[in-house]
Write an enzyme that holds these catalytic residues in place. Sequence first.
Site, PDB file in Angstrom:
ATOM      1  N   GLY A   1       0.708  -1.364  -0.110  1.00 43.62           N
ATOM      2  CA  GLY A   1      -0.079  -0.052   0.020  1.00 43.62           C
ATOM      3  C   GLY A   1       0.907   1.205  -0.035  1.00 43.62           C
ATOM      4  CB  SER A   2       0.333   4.503   1.214  1.00 44.74           C
ATOM      5  OG  SER A   2      -1.059   4.765   0.199  1.00 44.74           O
TER       6      SER A   2
END
Length: 487
Positions: A217-218
């Site tokens: 993810g981020s």
Amino acid sequence: MNKPLRRIAIFCGVLIFALLARTNYLQYVKADELNTRDENRRVRIERYAHERGNIIVDGGAAVTGSTETKDSDFKYKRVWKDGPLWAPVTGYSSQAFGATQLESIEDGILTGNDDQLFFDRTMSMFTGDEKQGGNVVTTLNSAAQRAAFERLGDKKGAVAALDPQTGAILALVSTPSYDPSTFAGNDAADTKAWQSLLKDKDKPMLNRALRETYPPGSTFKVVTAAAALENGLYTDIDAKTKSPLPWRLPLTTGQPLANEGNIPCENASLREALRMSCNTVFGKISDDLGNQKMIDEADKFGFNKEIFTPVRADASIYPKDNRPQNAMAGIGQASNRATPLQMAMVAAAVANDGKLMQPYMVAKRQSPGLDDIYTHEKEQLSQPLSGENAQKLQQMMETVVNSGTGTNAKISGATVGGKTGTAQHGLNNSEKPYAWFISYAKTDSGSPVAVAVVVEDGDANRDDISGGGLAAPIARAVMKAVIDSKK
């Protein structure tokens, strides 16, 4: 001597020579193979005839031991103190089911059979002392290990914590866990416990910190930002980027790439894009750099190869892919996969001014008399980014914690940098996402700890799952435990 007697003598000589050759072949050429055969019960009896050496944490506290067994020709079996807490580090050692992780890799030292302990074994023959195993001294910090384990609680997830300056592993937790003591013997109860663990749908024996790869993810935007800085795409972290809004994935005509919430990501600076976690900015950076440059930067952080600590960690993957998928991989989605250890390595490299140290968890090996027979020397694994760019990225990650999505990781008296991540899970994001947080904490004495946390919380409401909400408080507790233990 008449001819028949001579023939008999020669024949007997040949038989004696063949017997001698066979005996020497078995004793010297085949000895190791015969000793290690499962059918050779005498070797296994000898293996468990004396107490096993211990695995040590905090420089002196044993988390293992041995106890005498009943109604068995195996005299001793392994026991653990707080088994579920330490199983992701030690692995197991079972009379019936073998051994894993440190219990397996360091078996020669722990049993006393390693060549490094030849002198001790020889001396015990003259002194009459019982054979003993040596000890394995780890880098683990019990306060950090316990903080991670207790904060994860009944959630599925993992924590990996490193000393950025040395690569020493300070915590390695995977939940749900298991107690290796329940199947350390070889009776019916041990078999029942073993089979129960194998059938458990939650896979408690899976080491999620080392052997499970997740979409990061981020949190991966830290690597994408490093790639932008290292390749000169951007040099000023507060200057506007060329990031239009809306922005569609290259070669596609579908919906524009979405940002979470109504956040102002158009042409946002690197600092603001990381603070607000702008998908459009980092997706476009990944596309502007191209797949090969992204792979090259990911590789420098440790992706695309197995890591040995000495326990093996699965390879994290930044893939060769087409343009749309490469853009998605740049924000930690698509086929991008990472272990918690790998993402702790990312945070550690940034914190250590761009130098990535080889992760390790064995600090020393000791003889039964507690003499050091091996001491680890720290080793640099790579240089993912320059010192100047690492310091720029530190500023960006510290802004995330001070005023962005990672405020739950703040620690009084320490400078904390971090990055949240909420990774999509399942086809078309149909499953509940994974909550991530990577971070480091710096004090006046340097940067003592870098942490990665991933949480698979299937019981949480989907809207409540976020890296800042679920994972950041766990990372904070681990970092604070390390800092407090060094005071």
